[in-house]
Design a protein around this motif. Structure first.
Motif, PDB file in Angstrom:
ATOM      1  N   ALA A  76      -7.041  27.784  14.829  1.00 48.10           N
ATOM      2  CA  ALA A  76      -8.189  26.884  14.977  1.00 48.10           C
ATOM      3  C   ALA A  76      -7.792  25.680  15.823  1.00 48.10           C
ATOM      4  O   ALA A  76      -6.643  25.239  15.805  1.00 48.10           O
ATOM      5  CB  ALA A  76      -8.669  26.432  13.606  1.00 48.10           C
ATOM      6  N   ASP A  77      -8.750  25.152  16.561  1.00 44.83           N
ATOM      7  CA  ASP A  77      -8.499  23.974  17.390  1.00 44.83           C
ATOM      8  C   ASP A  77      -8.999  22.695  16.728  1.00 44.83           C
ATOM      9  O   ASP A  77      -8.366  21.654  16.820  1.00 44.83           O
ATOM     10  CB  ASP A  77      -9.190  24.134  18.759  1.00 44.83           C
ATOM     11  N   HIS A  78     -10.134  22.761  16.082  1.00 44.04           N
ATOM     12  CA  HIS A  78     -10.790  21.595  15.491  1.00 44.04           C
ATOM     13  C   HIS A  78     -10.182  21.304  14.118  1.00 44.04           C
ATOM     14  O   HIS A  78      -9.935  22.226  13.335  1.00 44.04           O
ATOM     15  CB  HIS A  78     -12.290  21.903  15.357  1.00 44.04           C
ATOM     16  N   PRO A  79      -9.921  20.031  13.794  1.00 39.56           N
ATOM     17  CA  PRO A  79      -9.301  19.703  12.505  1.00 39.56           C
ATOM     18  C   PRO A  79     -10.062  20.254  11.290  1.00 39.56           C
ATOM     19  O   PRO A  79      -9.435  20.740  10.350  1.00 39.56           O
ATOM     20  CB  PRO A  79      -9.280  18.172  12.495  1.00 39.56           C
ATOM     21  N   ALA A  85      -9.514  27.045   7.648  1.00 34.82           N
ATOM     22  CA  ALA A  85      -8.605  28.187   7.792  1.00 34.82           C
ATOM     23  C   ALA A  85      -7.534  28.163   6.708  1.00 34.82           C
ATOM     24  O   ALA A  85      -7.155  29.219   6.166  1.00 34.82           O
ATOM     25  CB  ALA A  85      -7.959  28.178   9.179  1.00 34.82           C
ATOM     26  N   TYR A  86      -7.036  26.979   6.390  1.00 40.02           N
ATOM     27  CA  TYR A  86      -6.060  26.840   5.306  1.00 40.02           C
ATOM     28  C   TYR A  86      -6.673  27.345   4.001  1.00 40.02           C
ATOM     29  O   TYR A  86      -6.069  28.154   3.287  1.00 40.02           O
ATOM     30  CB  TYR A  86      -5.644  25.371   5.179  1.00 40.02           C
ATOM     31  N   LEU A 132       1.126  19.285   5.329  1.00 39.99           N
ATOM     32  CA  LEU A 132       0.362  19.945   6.383  1.00 39.99           C
ATOM     33  C   LEU A 132      -1.107  19.546   6.298  1.00 39.99           C
ATOM     34  O   LEU A 132      -1.729  19.220   7.316  1.00 39.99           O
ATOM     35  CB  LEU A 132       0.509  21.471   6.269  1.00 39.99           C
ATOM     36  N   ILE A 133      -1.663  19.522   5.098  1.00 35.93           N
ATOM     37  CA  ILE A 133      -3.057  19.109   4.908  1.00 35.93           C
ATOM     38  C   ILE A 133      -3.233  17.657   5.339  1.00 35.93           C
ATOM     39  O   ILE A 133      -4.181  17.313   6.060  1.00 35.93           O
ATOM     40  CB  ILE A 133      -3.482  19.299   3.435  1.00 35.93           C
ATOM     41  N   ILE A 134      -2.311  16.803   4.929  1.00 36.28           N
ATOM     42  CA  ILE A 134      -2.358  15.380   5.293  1.00 36.28           C
ATOM     43  C   ILE A 134      -2.326  15.212   6.803  1.00 36.28           C
ATOM     44  O   ILE A 134      -3.122  14.444   7.370  1.00 36.28           O
ATOM     45  CB  ILE A 134      -1.187  14.617   4.620  1.00 36.28           C
ATOM     46  N   ALA A 156      -5.481  15.777  -0.317  1.00 36.30           N
ATOM     47  CA  ALA A 156      -4.490  16.830  -0.069  1.00 36.30           C
ATOM     48  C   ALA A 156      -3.920  17.353  -1.383  1.00 36.30           C
ATOM     49  O   ALA A 156      -3.745  18.566  -1.558  1.00 36.30           O
ATOM     50  CB  ALA A 156      -3.371  16.318   0.840  1.00 36.30           C
ATOM     51  N   THR A 157      -3.657  16.451  -2.313  1.00 37.02           N
ATOM     52  CA  THR A 157      -3.170  16.864  -3.634  1.00 37.02           C
ATOM     53  C   THR A 157      -4.235  17.664  -4.366  1.00 37.02           C
ATOM     54  O   THR A 157      -3.953  18.717  -4.951  1.00 37.02           O
ATOM     55  CB  THR A 157      -2.752  15.632  -4.467  1.00 37.02           C
TER      56      THR A 157
END
Length: 195
Positions: A76-79, A85-86, A132-134, A156-157
């Motif tokens: 994916a390109d967009h945040p 996707a995660y 990674l999420i952060i 993220a947590t």
């Protein structure tokens, strides 16, 4: 790789799903002999004992999980799409990215109070996963995709815990309906923080 290194890697790769499914304590060297077709003596040439093999297998399983999640995210390109996707990488706990289920959950629960080396490896992976999420969200804030006042470290947590909890629920009930709820809820939370 020389022949010895190739054999060692083969042992790790074939032992990985066995340890992830059965657990470290329940896996016997005879199980590894069965999947590798090697004698016990051959196994001990490459691994001093079961604990040394287990540690290598934990590393391998965690790396496999990380590679699959990172591969899904980097497509994916967009945040926002990266976060989705995660989340989607874990949407079906009955068909996990790594055979036997989430190695963080499997090995982390087993290692708690029993194997400090494995527990430290899992803890590092937990921290890396949340980081990674952060990083994705921080990049999205910098790009103006997400609201600048989002408490994204806390999120993220929450996201990580909800996904791992969904994996646990799915694996114990053998149903994926609760993970679908978690998936939708997390995506709604992300949409609410989008600009």
């Amino acid at each position: 790789m020389n022949k010895g290194e190739r054999t060692r890697q083969m042992i790790i790769e074939r032992a990985a799903p066995v340890f992830n499914i059965k657990g470290i304590a329940a896996t016997a060297m005879s199980d590894i002999m069965d999947v590798t077709k090697l004698s016990k003596g051959s196994l001990y040439v490459h691994f001093e004992n079961k604990d040394v093999l287990a540690e290598a297998v934990v590393d391998y399983n965690l790396q496999q999980l990380q590679r699959k999640v990172v591969a899904a995210v980097t497509k994916a390109d967009h945040p926002k799409d990266k976060l989705f996707a995660y989340i989607d990488a874990f949407r079906d706990p009955l068909s996990p990215p790594v055979p036997g289920g989430c190695p963080m959950l499997n090995f982390g629960m087993e290692a708690d109070d029993q194997n400090q080396v494995v527990l430290a490896k899992v803890a590092e992976m937990v921290n890396n996963s949340q980081q990674l999420i952060i990083d994705i969200i921080a990049g999205g804030i910098d790009q103006g995709v997400f609201k600048p006042d989002w408490n994204y470290q806390e999120f993220a947590t929450l996201m990580f815990a909800m996904l791992e909890g969904g994996i646990f629920i799915g694996n114990t009930t053998r149903k994926i309906d609760k993970m679908a709820i978690i998936n939708r809820s997390l995506k709604k939370m992300i949409e609410a923080q989008s600009c």
